[in-house]
Design a protein around this motif. Structure first.
Motif, PDB file in Angstrom:
ATOM      1  N   TYR A 252     -13.518  37.878  21.983  1.00 33.75           N
ATOM      2  CA  TYR A 252     -14.690  37.928  21.044  1.00 33.75           C
ATOM      3  C   TYR A 252     -15.371  36.694  21.031  1.00 33.75           C
ATOM      4  O   TYR A 252     -16.407  36.382  21.154  1.00 33.75           O
ATOM      5  N   VAL A 253     -14.165  35.667  21.084  1.00 31.06           N
ATOM      6  CA  VAL A 253     -14.675  33.998  20.644  1.00 31.06           C
ATOM      7  C   VAL A 253     -15.207  33.612  22.087  1.00 31.06           C
ATOM      8  O   VAL A 253     -16.362  32.969  22.319  1.00 31.06           O
ATOM      9  N   GLN A 254     -14.498  34.213  23.001  1.00 34.26           N
ATOM     10  CA  GLN A 254     -15.116  33.662  24.574  1.00 34.26           C
ATOM     11  C   GLN A 254     -16.335  34.378  24.894  1.00 34.26           C
ATOM     12  O   GLN A 254     -16.971  33.677  25.604  1.00 34.26           O
ATOM     13  N   CYS A 255     -16.556  35.439  24.329  1.00 31.94           N
ATOM     14  CA  CYS A 255     -18.060  36.130  24.605  1.00 31.94           C
ATOM     15  C   CYS A 255     -18.956  35.817  23.849  1.00 31.94           C
ATOM     16  O   CYS A 255     -19.971  36.470  23.425  1.00 31.94           O
ATOM     17  N   GLY A 256     -18.854  34.646  23.008  1.00 29.34           N
ATOM     18  CA  GLY A 256     -19.986  34.142  22.211  1.00 29.34           C
ATOM     19  C   GLY A 256     -20.074  34.727  20.838  1.00 29.34           C
ATOM     20  O   GLY A 256     -21.277  35.048  20.362  1.00 29.34           O
ATOM     21  N   PHE A 257     -19.148  35.434  20.582  1.00 25.40           N
ATOM     22  CA  PHE A 257     -18.800  36.026  18.958  1.00 25.40           C
ATOM     23  C   PHE A 257     -19.693  37.529  19.172  1.00 25.40           C
ATOM     24  O   PHE A 257     -20.546  38.013  18.195  1.00 25.40           O
ATOM     25  N   SER A 258     -19.953  37.876  20.389  1.00 26.25           N
ATOM     26  CA  SER A 258     -20.517  39.312  20.566  1.00 26.25           C
ATOM     27  C   SER A 258     -19.245  40.372  20.988  1.00 26.25           C
ATOM     28  O   SER A 258     -18.691  40.344  21.954  1.00 26.25           O
ATOM     29  N   THR A 259     -19.412  41.459  19.899  1.00 26.87           N
ATOM     30  CA  THR A 259     -18.571  42.545  20.050  1.00 26.87           C
ATOM     31  C   THR A 259     -18.631  43.518  21.309  1.00 26.87           C
ATOM     32  O   THR A 259     -17.959  43.875  21.880  1.00 26.87           O
ATOM     33  N   THR A 260     -20.262  43.404  21.486  1.00 21.67           N
ATOM     34  CA  THR A 260     -20.738  44.202  22.642  1.00 21.67           C
ATOM     35  C   THR A 260     -20.121  43.801  24.179  1.00 21.67           C
ATOM     36  O   THR A 260     -19.724  44.396  24.796  1.00 21.67           O
ATOM     37  N   ARG A 261     -20.098  42.526  24.142  1.00 20.34           N
ATOM     38  CA  ARG A 261     -19.883  41.776  25.473  1.00 20.34           C
ATOM     39  C   ARG A 261     -18.263  41.732  25.470  1.00 20.34           C
ATOM     40  O   ARG A 261     -17.499  42.288  26.437  1.00 20.34           O
ATOM     41  N   ALA A 262     -17.570  41.490  24.454  1.00 22.27           N
ATOM     42  CA  ALA A 262     -15.986  41.779  24.140  1.00 22.27           C
ATOM     43  C   ALA A 262     -15.537  43.078  24.565  1.00 22.27           C
ATOM     44  O   ALA A 262     -14.560  43.262  25.497  1.00 22.27           O
ATOM     45  N   ALA A 263     -16.447  44.129  24.063  1.00 24.10           N
ATOM     46  CA  ALA A 263     -15.932  45.521  24.220  1.00 24.10           C
ATOM     47  C   ALA A 263     -16.082  45.820  26.118  1.00 24.10           C
ATOM     48  O   ALA A 263     -15.218  46.430  26.473  1.00 24.10           O
ATOM     49  N   ALA A 264     -17.173  45.262  26.674  1.00 18.12           N
ATOM     50  CA  ALA A 264     -17.313  45.473  28.089  1.00 18.12           C
ATOM     51  C   ALA A 264     -16.275  44.645  28.779  1.00 18.12           C
ATOM     52  O   ALA A 264     -15.507  45.536  29.561  1.00 18.12           O
ATOM     53  N   ASP A 265     -15.876  43.520  28.256  1.00 17.77           N
ATOM     54  CA  ASP A 265     -14.746  43.019  29.113  1.00 17.77           C
ATOM     55  C   ASP A 265     -13.437  43.330  28.838  1.00 17.77           C
ATOM     56  O   ASP A 265     -12.630  43.430  29.717  1.00 17.77           O
ATOM     57  N   LEU A 266     -13.004  44.130  28.033  1.00 14.08           N
ATOM     58  CA  LEU A 266     -11.807  44.852  27.428  1.00 14.08           C
ATOM     59  C   LEU A 266     -11.673  46.079  27.870  1.00 14.08           C
ATOM     60  O   LEU A 266     -10.884  46.918  27.777  1.00 14.08           O
ATOM     61  N   TYR A 267     -12.913  46.893  28.424  1.00 15.54           N
ATOM     62  CA  TYR A 267     -13.062  48.012  28.671  1.00 15.54           C
ATOM     63  C   TYR A 267     -12.618  49.013  27.512  1.00 15.54           C
ATOM     64  O   TYR A 267     -11.845  49.980  27.676  1.00 15.54           O
ATOM     65  N   ALA A 268     -13.135  48.612  26.496  1.00  9.84           N
ATOM     66  CA  ALA A 268     -12.882  49.441  25.089  1.00  9.84           C
ATOM     67  C   ALA A 268     -14.199  49.574  24.438  1.00  9.84           C
ATOM     68  O   ALA A 268     -15.197  49.090  24.527  1.00  9.84           O
ATOM     69  N   HIS A 269     -14.003  50.739  23.389  1.00  7.67           N
ATOM     70  CA  HIS A 269     -15.212  51.107  22.822  1.00  7.67           C
ATOM     71  C   HIS A 269     -15.636  49.850  21.579  1.00  7.67           C
ATOM     72  O   HIS A 269     -14.677  49.099  21.277  1.00  7.67           O
ATOM     73  N   ARG A 270     -16.727  49.702  21.489  1.00  2.00           N
ATOM     74  CA  ARG A 270     -17.079  48.703  20.405  1.00  2.00           C
ATOM     75  C   ARG A 270     -16.647  48.655  19.482  1.00  2.00           C
ATOM     76  O   ARG A 270     -16.106  47.622  18.617  1.00  2.00           O
ATOM     77  N   SER A 271     -16.465  49.819  18.459  1.00  2.00           N
ATOM     78  CA  SER A 271     -16.059  50.085  17.345  1.00  2.00           C
ATOM     79  C   SER A 271     -14.438  49.703  17.275  1.00  2.00           C
ATOM     80  O   SER A 271     -14.074  49.217  16.227  1.00  2.00           O
ATOM     81  N   THR A 272     -14.024  49.933  18.221  1.00  2.00           N
ATOM     82  CA  THR A 272     -12.634  49.862  18.604  1.00  2.00           C
ATOM     83  C   THR A 272     -12.299  48.253  18.158  1.00  2.00           C
ATOM     84  O   THR A 272     -11.206  47.705  17.784  1.00  2.00           O
ATOM     85  N   VAL A 273     -13.030  47.492  19.156  1.00  2.00           N
ATOM     86  CA  VAL A 273     -12.935  45.903  19.379  1.00  2.00           C
ATOM     87  C   VAL A 273     -13.409  45.344  17.935  1.00  2.00           C
ATOM     88  O   VAL A 273     -12.641  44.575  17.299  1.00  2.00           O
ATOM     89  N   GLU A 274     -14.370  45.901  16.983  1.00  2.00           N
ATOM     90  CA  GLU A 274     -14.684  45.413  15.775  1.00  2.00           C
ATOM     91  C   GLU A 274     -13.502  45.619  14.836  1.00  2.00           C
ATOM     92  O   GLU A 274     -13.407  44.569  14.144  1.00  2.00           O
ATOM     93  N   ARG A 275     -12.685  46.745  15.058  1.00  2.00           N
ATOM     94  CA  ARG A 275     -11.681  47.006  14.060  1.00  2.00           C
ATOM     95  C   ARG A 275     -10.566  45.765  14.369  1.00  2.00           C
ATOM     96  O   ARG A 275      -9.918  45.258  13.364  1.00  2.00           O
ATOM     97  N   ARG A 276     -10.245  45.579  15.626  1.00  2.00           N
ATOM     98  CA  ARG A 276      -9.251  44.692  16.138  1.00  2.00           C
ATOM     99  C   ARG A 276      -9.590  43.158  15.573  1.00  2.00           C
ATOM    100  O   ARG A 276      -8.686  42.571  15.247  1.00  2.00           O
TER     101      ARG A 276
END
Length: 209
Positions: A147-171
């Motif tokens: 999330y930090v490495q992706c510029g605080f974007s959960t959308t980009r973080a979700a893409a990098d982690l191959y996870a759903h955005r809501s899952t990343v937001e919860r984590r």
């Protein structure tokens, strides 16, 4: 432009060195290979553009015989020397932290190298920064770091982690709750502590000497 790579450990380094030096693999760049020891090879690649060796990570992931440490590219004699010093520093970092990383580019771990030369100090930094998060689920720490490495974007973080955005937001939310230092207060310290754990996951649980 040249870049240095150090391959080490077993006889597999010989085979990997030959692969790295192959013109078909390097895109036609010239290579210099030196035998550092029975189990280590030093490799320099030269060319007009910066060589991208990250695809070599896939090859290394398929074997337990070889590890590679890569220096930043440079120009001329000083670049030749500094790139090699980078590769040696990356190798020393992996060894010092007893990391199982197969491919280490020094440009990506230079901050961690500086932070962990004093291992007990690095351990204190991680504990003081992350608190309970340091021993929490790895998925929580990875989500917050990405999330930090992706510029605080959960959308980009979700893409990098191959996870759903809501899952990343919860984590991310849960990780930040556990962290002593909150990511919105000091993202640099939080990211640095998470990077230390990413390379040396046992640094907190290992009793300092």
């Amino acid at each position: 432009m040249s870049g240095s790579c150090r391959a080490s450990r077993t006889s597999g380094s010989c085979r990997w060195a030959r692969t790295i030096a192959d013109p078909d693999f390097t895109g036609g760049r010239s290579a210099l290979v030196a035998r550092a020891s029975a189990t280590s090879r030093w490799i320099w690649l030269s060319g007009e553009s910066v060589p991208d060796l990250h695809h070599a990570e896939k090859d290394l992931a398929a074997t337990d015989e070889v590890r590679a440490a890569v220096g930043r590219p440079g120009r001329g004699l000083e670049g030749f020397r500094s790139s090699h010093q980078d590769a040696l520093a990356a190798q020393a970092l992996v060894s010092r932290l007893d990391s199982d990383r197969r491919f280490t580019a020094y440009a990506e771990v230079e901050l961690i190298d500086a932070l962990t030369k004093d291992r007990p100090g690095a351990r204190r930094f991680v504990i003081n920064t992350l608190g309970p998060l340091a021993e929490a689920d790895t998925a929580l720490r990875q989500a917050l770091l990405t999330y930090v490495q992706c510029g605080f974007s959960t959308t980009r973080a979700a893409a990098d982690l191959y996870a759903h955005r809501s899952t990343v937001e919860r984590r991310v939310s849960r990780a930040n709750e556990l962290s002593t230092v909150k990511v919105e207060v000091n993202p640099t310290h939080v990211a640095a502590a998470l990077l230390v754990l990413d390379i040396a996951p046992d640094i907190v649980t290992t009793t300092p000497s």
